[in-house]
Design a protein around this motif. Structure first.
Motif, short mmCIF file in Angstrom:
data_model
loop_
_atom_site.label_atom_id
_atom_site.label_comp_id
_atom_site.label_asym_id
_atom_site.label_seq_id
_atom_site.Cartn_x
_atom_site.Cartn_y
_atom_site.Cartn_z
N ASN A 96 0.88 -1.04 0.10
CA ASN A 96 0.04 -0.07 -0.12
C ASN A 96 0.82 1.33 -0.02
OD1 ASN A 96 -2.35 -1.68 0.44
ND2 ASN A 96 -1.59 -2.33 2.56
N GLN A 97 2.08 1.12 -0.37
CA GLN A 97 3.19 2.13 -0.10
C GLN A 97 2.63 3.52 -0.84
OE1 GLN A 97 5.43 2.43 1.92
NE2 GLN A 97 5.83 0.54 2.36
N PRO A 98 2.07 3.34 -2.27
CA PRO A 98 1.85 4.43 -2.96
C PRO A 98 0.49 5.52 -2.61
CG PRO A 98 1.11 2.45 -4.43
CD PRO A 98 1.80 1.85 -2.98
N LYS A 336 1.04 21.57 16.43
CA LYS A 336 1.03 20.08 16.15
C LYS A 336 0.01 19.99 14.83
CE LYS A 336 2.60 18.02 20.32
NZ LYS A 336 2.37 17.09 21.47
N LEU A 337 0.22 18.96 14.07
CA LEU A 337 -0.67 18.94 13.12
C LEU A 337 -2.19 18.29 13.49
CD1 LEU A 337 1.67 17.49 10.21
CD2 LEU A 337 0.80 19.49 10.33
N SER A 338 -2.74 18.80 12.68
CA SER A 338 -4.50 18.17 13.23
C SER A 338 -4.97 17.30 12.14
CB SER A 338 -5.40 19.43 13.26
OG SER A 338 -5.56 19.91 11.96
N TYR A 339 -3.81 16.84 11.19
CA TYR A 339 -4.09 15.78 10.09
C TYR A 339 -3.56 14.34 10.79
CZ TYR A 339 -5.99 19.66 7.53
OH TYR A 339 -6.70 20.74 7.09
N ILE A 340 -4.56 13.34 10.97
CA ILE A 340 -4.25 12.28 11.66
C ILE A 340 -3.90 11.03 10.42
CG2 ILE A 340 -4.77 10.54 13.23
CD1 ILE A 340 -6.54 12.59 14.64
N PRO A 341 -2.79 10.53 10.32
CA PRO A 341 -2.85 9.35 9.13
C PRO A 341 -3.74 8.28 9.60
CG PRO A 341 -1.08 9.31 10.79
CD PRO A 341 -1.72 10.62 11.08
N GLU A 342 -4.47 7.85 8.55
CA GLU A 342 -5.27 6.51 8.44
C GLU A 342 -4.63 5.45 7.65
OE1 GLU A 342 -7.22 6.37 10.77
OE2 GLU A 342 -8.35 8.06 11.11
N PHE A 343 -5.62 4.52 7.32
CA PHE A 343 -4.88 3.61 6.83
C PHE A 343 -5.54 3.27 5.23
CE2 PHE A 343 -4.58 -1.43 6.10
CZ PHE A 343 -3.16 -1.46 6.10
N ALA A 344 -4.86 2.63 4.41
CA ALA A 344 -5.48 2.30 3.13
C ALA A 344 -4.79 0.83 2.48
CB ALA A 344 -5.17 3.18 2.10
N TRP A 345 -6.00 -0.10 2.07
CA TRP A 345 -5.58 -1.34 1.69
C TRP A 345 -5.88 -1.17 0.13
CZ3 TRP A 345 -3.24 -5.46 4.29
CH2 TRP A 345 -3.17 -6.61 3.62
N LYS A 346 -4.86 -1.49 -0.55
CA LYS A 346 -4.96 -1.57 -2.04
C LYS A 346 -4.88 -3.03 -2.44
CE LYS A 346 -1.16 -0.64 -4.49
NZ LYS A 346 -0.92 -2.11 -5.02
N GLN A 347 -6.14 -3.20 -3.04
CA GLN A 347 -6.16 -4.71 -3.81
C GLN A 347 -6.10 -4.58 -5.27
OE1 GLN A 347 -9.92 -6.65 -3.64
NE2 GLN A 347 -9.11 -8.33 -2.68
N THR A 348 -5.45 -5.57 -6.07
CA THR A 348 -5.62 -5.75 -7.50
C THR A 348 -6.10 -6.96 -7.79
OG1 THR A 348 -3.36 -6.78 -7.49
CG2 THR A 348 -3.10 -4.58 -7.81
#
Length: 350
Positions: A96-98, A336-348
Motif C-alpha cells: 500500500n506504499q503509493p 502540532k498537525l491536526s491531520y491524523i494518518p489513517e490506513f489504506a488497503w490496495k487490492q489488485t
C-alpha cells in the motif's frame, strides 16, 4: 423467492463543477483532483508527509470526502484526504506504499468557519477566518518557501518552485498579486478538479441467493462436460467467484468511483489479498480502525493516465480506506498537525 437486498451503501460519482467556488473549503466539499481544500487551514501537512516509500517521489492529491461523525461533537466537521503516487511502477507491488490517507476533525464551534451552515444557493468565496497557513502554489501543501523576487508565491520546496517557474516567471515582477496567483494553463502536475456527488445505492437483486438457478446451471454444465472439464471449470469459478460478484454489483452503477459504508464491509474485487483484522493497524490513539469507504477502478478513467504500458501506470482493483472508530482528535497546541494518518488497503485483480 425475492432476492432483493436493501443497500446501506452510498455511491460517489464525478460531476463537473460549473462553479469552482463550490469546491472552496468553506463549503466542505467532496472532490477529486486539484489542490486539497484543507479543513483546518492553519496546521497544514508538510511535503515530508507525502513521500512515496517505493520511489521516494512526492505524492499528489487524489480526492477528499466530507464525512461528519454524528457520534462525536469534536468531529462535527470531518474530512478524509487521499493522496497517491504518480509513478506507475509503484502499483505493481503487493503493498500500500503509493497511497496516503489523512483525516481532519473540527467541532462545530471553531476558529475557521461560521457556526451556521454555508449558503449553497448563493456561492461566493468566504473571507478567511483565523490564522491561515501559506500553501504551495503547485500542490497545495504547506508552503514553507517564498519566491525570493516577488515575495508573493509560496512553494513546498525547490522542486515545485522549479516546476512552476516557466508559469510564474512572466508575472514575477508584476505588482498585481492576483496575476501571481493565476494558475498556468499548461500545468499537468495535478489531477483535473471535479466535484464528487454522493447518492444512495439503489436496492439490487442478489444473484448469489438464487439457489434454484445455480442448481440448474450445475446440472446443465454436467450434461455438457466430462469429469475432467468440470474439475477445471470448478477451479476457475472458485478463483473468479469474488471478481464476478464484484462485477455484478458495480454493473448496476458502472460509473461509481466511491462506495461509502462506514463500519460496513468492502466489496472486494478478488479472493486474493483480502486483509485480516490483524492487517489493519490501530489508530495512533490506540482505537481500532473500521472500514469507511473504498475507491473504485472507474476513477482511473478520470485521471488521464497512460494505461497502454503495463506496470508503468497507476492501477488498482479497489482501495479500501480504514479510519479511527472513535474519530479521535489530536492536541493541536504548539502547532502540532491536526491531520491524523489513517490506513489504506490496495487490492489488485487476481
Amino acid at each position: 423467492m425475492d432476492n432483493t437486498v436493501e443497500s446501506s451503501v452510498d455511491l460517489g460519482f464525478i460531476e463537473k463543477c460549473s462553479d469552482l467556488c463550490r469546491l472552496n473549503r468553506c463549503y466542505f466539499p467532496s472532490k477529486l483532483g486539484g489542490k486539497p481544500a484543507w479543513l483546518d487551514p492553519k496546521h497544514i501537512p508538510s511535503v515530508e508527509d507525502f513521500i512515496c516509500q517505493s520511489c521516494l517521489k512526492q505524492m499528489v492529491f487524489l480526492l477528499q470526502i466530507y464525512a461528519p461523525d454524528g457520534n462525536n461533537d469534536k468531529a462535527f466537521h470531518r474530512t478524509i484526504y487521499v493522496f497517491c503516487c504518480k509513478t506507475g511502477s509503484c502499483y505493481k507491488h503487493g503493498d500500500n506504499q503509493p497511497i496516503k490517507v489523512l483525516r481532519c476533525n473540527l467541532p462545530r464551534k471553531n476558529d475557521f468557519y461560521s457556526y451556521n451552515p454555508p449558503d449553497y444557493d448563493n456561492l461566493s468565496s468566504s473571507e478567511d477566518r483565523g490564522n491561515i497557513a501559506s500553501l504551495c502554489h503547485v500542490c497545495g501543501l504547506a508552503g514553507t518557501k517564498t519566491c525570493s523576487q516577488c515575495k508573493v508565491i509560496n512553494y513546498c520546496g525547490k522542486e515545485h518552485q522549479r516546476i512552476d517557474w516557466k508559469f510564474h516567471k512572466p508575472f514575477c515582477v508584476e505588482s498585481d498579486t492576483e496575476l501571481h496567483k493565476k494558475p498556468g494553463k499548461e500545468r499537468t502536475y495535478l489531477f483535473s478538479e471535479n466535484e464528487i456527488i454522493i447518492e444512495a445505492e439503489e436496492d439490487f437483486q442478489d444473484e448469489d441467493k438464487n439457489v434454484e438457478s445455480n442448481a440448474k446451471s450445475k446440472t446443465a454444465a454436467a450434461s455438457l462436460f466430462d469429469e475432467n472439464d468440470l474439475q477445471e471449470f470448478a477451479g476457475m469459478c472458485k478463483e473468479d467467484k469474488q471478481f464476478l460478484k464484484f462485477q455484478r454489483r458495480i454493473s448496476h452503477e458502472p460509473e461509481q468511483i466511491i462506495r461509502y459504508d462506514r463500519r460496513g464491509k468492502p466489496l472486494w474485487c478478488s479472493d486474493n489479498f483480502i486483509p485480516q483484522a490483524s492487517n489493519i493497524p490501530p489508530c495512533l490513539c490506540g482505537s481500532e480502525r473500521v472500514y469507511e469507504f473504498q475507491i473504485m477502478p472507474y476513477l482511473l478513467s478520470h485521471l488521464n493516465v497512460d494505461t497502454t504500458v503495463e506496470d508503468e501506470t497507476i492501477d488498482w482493483g479497489t482501495i479500501a480506506i480504514y479510519t479511527c472508530s472513535k474519530s479521535c482528535s489530536p492536541d493541536v497546541s504548539n502547532d502540532k498537525l491536526s491531520y491524523i494518518p489513517e490506513f489504506a488497503w490496495k487490492q489488485t485483480y487476481s
